[in-house]
Design a protein around this motif. Structure first.
Motif, PDB file in Angstrom:
ATOM      1  N   ARG A  14     -27.932 -85.148  10.010  1.00 11.84           N
ATOM      2  CA  ARG A  14     -28.313 -85.704   8.715  1.00 11.84           C
ATOM      3  C   ARG A  14     -29.743 -85.329   8.402  1.00 11.84           C
ATOM      4  O   ARG A  14     -30.604 -85.336   9.282  1.00 11.84           O
ATOM      5  N   SER A  22     -31.434 -88.303   4.099  1.00 14.93           N
ATOM      6  CA  SER A  22     -30.453 -89.117   4.795  1.00 14.93           C
ATOM      7  C   SER A  22     -29.021 -88.801   4.382  1.00 14.93           C
ATOM      8  O   SER A  22     -28.148 -89.639   4.482  1.00 14.93           O
ATOM      9  N   THR A  23     -28.781 -87.588   3.890  1.00 18.51           N
ATOM     10  CA  THR A  23     -27.403 -87.154   3.646  1.00 18.51           C
ATOM     11  C   THR A  23     -27.117 -86.043   4.649  1.00 18.51           C
ATOM     12  O   THR A  23     -28.045 -85.415   5.138  1.00 18.51           O
ATOM     13  N   PRO A  24     -25.842 -85.804   4.969  1.00 12.48           N
ATOM     14  CA  PRO A  24     -25.544 -84.722   5.919  1.00 12.48           C
ATOM     15  C   PRO A  24     -26.165 -83.407   5.456  1.00 12.48           C
ATOM     16  O   PRO A  24     -26.080 -83.052   4.283  1.00 12.48           O
TER      17      PRO A  24
END
Lengths: 325, 523
Positions: free
Chosen positions: A78, A83-85
């Motif tokens: 991430r 905080s996103t893949p």
């Protein structure tokens, strides 16, 4: 042929592995992402918590091992900042970059081929000479500077085109694209041209030398002797024969255009992958950097594979099984 | 996975919806960096806060001069030394029409600590609160463990979100508009990552309604492109005018230029602790046995050898305010008796001779080169000024990511940094930059070279538990004076933030460097 493909894919996995290790160590050597990422107001305890949460407290080899383990299942980690893949983040921006790169390739063919032909057919004429002179500029002027000049002339002075950004997009199979409406097209034109400039020059040079060479060949002389129309000689016989190397080069250039669209995307605030990687490097967003570079390597590998396969289709003399590295 | 997307992109179709044209009263503004998330509690990062300010509001906020003003809380009082009571504004509606109550406030104060995957959480500002008590829908009491005068300043960083709308959703979800219900002057319309945020006016806003019915925040990090966008009329205003173009912008009749002294101080931090410092040498480059920077006379000499006015005039194009304070004059704890010293190379040479270095010594000044306005240029200028008094100075610049990694490990002998007092008082830089390193108490988080002065620490500790504003202000001024006299840090100037607009648009510039679309209005 199947054996060839399988072997090539296995080789690719090895390349990816080595690449990931190099990138991992490289990013690690630069420093600790937390020093740049974390908000200044956070105290030492919070910093320590973030370090643990991101797994940065573990030794490098263990971090790498965990990364590999996840990567096998398609999880590239991430992003620290978003905080996103990481992979999703890159793929979200991929359409914008692919669109820009495709437009650039299209422009370099549409402009480069005819200009190169003209220059090849009339190498001593004024037009031919000026085309060559301009193509030298295409090679030698820095992309960054040309981009800013384009903005100054066409956006600020003339007001024809917007300065930057992506403009309106429309959904095409769920993917946002710019070229389906006028506003999007206007935004696309300048960055695409900026990115294409080098390749236009490249195609002009290749076409010109190819054409000049072809014109000396016996088959052209023979065609002339037979009394074929000039347009047919050039348009069919010459063009067909000089196209093979040009296609190869363009295909290979496509990969580097995607990888090196960074400068153009930065100048034109084009929300593509190139801009993402720059931002990520600035804050040492390690998962994004690693995932991006691996993705680019994968694209290069795939393009090369396709080019090799195309060769064998175009020219029966090429035997894939012998693949001499 | 990559392949599938490639296929998708290459499959072309012919039809696409045509989007609606722009409306009147539309305002486009170019910001210099894109936010990473729409969740106002996700990441304490400047661009994120900048966007959140349009949609969400806090109980108390900072005005343009970083003074605390009531926002969603109409008034507050201290019930006792530890308990604060806040009266909330009545009839304030979230963007979905539901009313904002103490329930939402309590929820919003709890939420920052629960965020996962954040590199910088907002619970820095909520952790002092050990108890929350809802008295009635418009009254809430907050209790701290010890007397905590910074509570109001901390609360200016916490945005109030709707409990109903944000319960059970993750930070990721906000980008699609889920949970984006604030009480602020603008409603969220669309977020296109790295490109733009679209907003529309909240016509039910309780306060002064903004002049624009529709606002687009564009993100254009490249300085030259951002200015070009303004010149071409693609946007009507920009933040952070590039310094090389200042003269041109000021001279342009079609543009207006705004600037304000920012809360960000640019300073040098010398190594005062180590007998042997890695980048202090004699003039031939050989290491010295004793670190001259440990001598306060040397640090004073270095400070008065900096011609701060020349840096302002030549390097900063007039846009900096020379200082030896840690916050600008408008902020709490500024010490007016600390005046920038007169530039005096002769006196500096004498100080050096007194300290036992009549011939000077060698030094390397480390600086980031992409973080603050003209950071490396400032360092180069200072190096030349120091070389004039015999301190042969080299400059090593690096991108912030590289610079900070080495700096945090204490690898430099003297370095350049900047600090913005986000809480609006001098306790913020004092705590972070110069307080003795004490991880357990959160002191000295960026005190990389472990400067420590017990006197200062005692005064600061007292100030941090003194609720009485006047007394606290005195203590903070005293603490600042101790550090500066001791040369613990050497401030150079306060940065000045700049904005430019099309003629006919007015902006109220802010000390905290933020850019708000509602701060702009037509003349």
């Amino acid at each position: 042929m199947l054996a060839f493909i399988i072997r090539r894919l296995l080789q690719s996995v090895a390349v990816l592995l080595v690449m990931s290790l190099l990138v991992f160590i490289g990013v690690y050597a630069i420093g600790n992402p937390v020093d740049v990422l974390i908000s200044p107001d956070a105290d030492q305890i919070e910093r320590a918590k973030v370090i643990v949460a991101f797994g940065l407290d573990k030794p490098l080899w263990l971090q790498y091992f965990i990364f590999l383990k996840n990567a096998v299942t398609g999880d590239m980690g991430r992003s620290f900042a978003y905080s996103t893949p990481a992979l999703a983040l890159i793929l979200e921006r991929m359409p914008a970059t692919l669109e820009l790169s495709s437009a650039a390739i299209l422009l370099s063919i549409v402009l480069g081929l005819p200009l190169g032909l003209i220059a090849g057919l009339r190498p001593n004429g004024v037009i031919g000479k000026s085309i060559m002179a301009v193509s030298i500029l295409g090679f030698s002027l820095p992309t960054f500077w040309v981009g800013l000049m384009l903005i100054m002339v066409f956006a600020v002075q003339l007001g024809w085109l917007p300065t930057s950004g992506r403009g309106e997009t429309a959904l095409l199979f769920g993917v946002p694209v710019s070229f389906l409406n006028w506003d999007g097209l206007k935004h696309l034109l300048m960055p695409a041209f900026n990115l294409a400039l080098f390749n236009i020059a490249l195609v002009i040079r290749l076409t010109r030398s190819g054409a000049q060479e072809a014109l000396m060949q016996d088959y052209v002389k023979f065609a002339r002797a037979k009394g074929l129309r000039n347009s047919r000689i050039i348009g069919v016989h010459v063009l067909k024969n000089i196209l093979i190397p040009i296609v190869t080069v363009i295909a290979l250039q496509f990969g580097s255009i995607i990888a090196f669209s960074i400068v153009t995307e930065t100048v034109f605030a084009w929300p593509g992958m190139g801009k993402l990687i720059i931002d990520s490097i600035r804050v040492l967003d390690r998962p994004v950097i690693v995932a991006y570079l691996l993705l680019i390597v994968t694209i290069f590998i795939l393009i090369n594979l396709v080019v090799d396969l195309l060769y064998s289709v175009l020219d029966p003399r090429v035997r894939l099984a012998e693949s001499k590295g | 996975m990559g392949l599938r997307v490639l296929q998708m992109v290459f499959c072309l179709a012919l039809f696409a919806p045509i989007l609606t044209p722009a409306t009147a009263q539309e305002f486009k503004l170019a910001m210099s960096s894109p936010p990473t998330s729409m969740d106002p509690h996700f990441y304490n990062l400047f661009p994120n806060i900048n966007v959140s300010d349009h949609i969400f509001e806090q109980m108390v906020a900072m005005d343009a001069d970083s003074h605390i003003i009531p926002k969603l809380a109409e008034s507050w009082k201290l019930v006792n030394n530890l308990t604060w009571e806040f009266k909330l504004r009545k009839g304030v509606k979230f963007h979905d029409g539901s009313e904002m109550t103490a329930e939402d406030v309590a929820w919003s104060l709890d939420r920052p600590a629960t965020i996962v995957g954040s590199p910088g959480k907002f619970d820095t500002y909520t952790k002092a609160i050990i108890n929350k008590k809802i008295i009635d829908p418009y009254t809430i009491q907050l209790t701290t463990k010890e007397p905590y005068p910074l509570l109001l300043a901390d609360l200016t960083s916490i945005y109030i979100v709707s409990k109903k709308a944000t319960q059970g959703i993750s930070s990721d979800d906000f980008a699609s508009g889920k949970g984006m219900l604030g009480t602020g002057p603008f409603k969220f319309v669309k977020f296109q990552r790295d490109d733009r945020v679209e907003l529309e006016r909240n016509n039910d806003y309780w306060g002064k309604k903004p002049a624009w019915s529709k606002v687009t925040l564009r993100f254009i990090p490249n300085d030259a492109t951002r200015l070009a966008a303004l010149l071409a009329g693609d946007v009507q205003a920009i933040e952070n005018v590039p310094t090389p173009d200042l003269a041109k912008v000021r001279a342009d009749k079609n543009l207006s230029f705004y600037s304000k002294v920012s809360h960000r101080v640019i300073y040098l931090y010398p190594d005062t602790r180590r007998e042997k410092s890695p980048f202090v040498t004699d003039k031939d480059g050989k290491p010295l046995d004793k670190n001259p920077l440990m001598d306060v006379r040397v640090r004073r000499a270095l400070s008065i050898a900096i011609n701060r006015d020349a840096i302002r005039d030549r390097v900063m194009e007039g846009l900096s305010e020379p200082t030896v304070n840690l916050v600008p004059a408008a902020l709490f704890g500024h010490n007016p008796s600390l005046k920038p010293p007169k530039y005096d190379p002769e006196a500096a040479k004498k100080l050096l001779a007194d300290a036992g270095y009549p011939n000077g010594f060698g030094l390397t000044l480390h600086t980031p080169n992409n973080r603050y306005i003209n950071d490396e240029k400032i360092a180069q200028t200072i190096a030349q000024m120091w070389s004039r008094i015999g301190v042969a100075t080299k400059v090593e610049g690096a991108p912030m990511s590289v610079y900070a990694a080495r700096g945090a490990k204490g690898e430099y002998s003297i370095g350049l940094l900047g600090w913005g007092a986000q809480t609006g008082e001098v306790s913020s830089p004092l705590r972070a930059m110069v307080a003795c390193d004490n991880p357990a108490k959160g002191m000295g988080a960026v005190n990389w070279l472990k400067y420590c002065n017990q006197n200062m620490d005692t005064v600061l500790a007292k100030a941090l538990t003194t609720v009485d504003d006047k007394e606290r202000s005195n203590l903070l001024q005293q603490a600042t004076a101790i550090v500066i006299d001791d040369g613990g840090v050497i401030p150079i100037h306060q940065q000045v933030t700049t904005w430019a607009t099309k003629k006919g648009i007015v902006y109220i510039p802010r000390t905290d460097e933020r850019t708000h679309a509602y701060g702009f209005y037509p003349q």
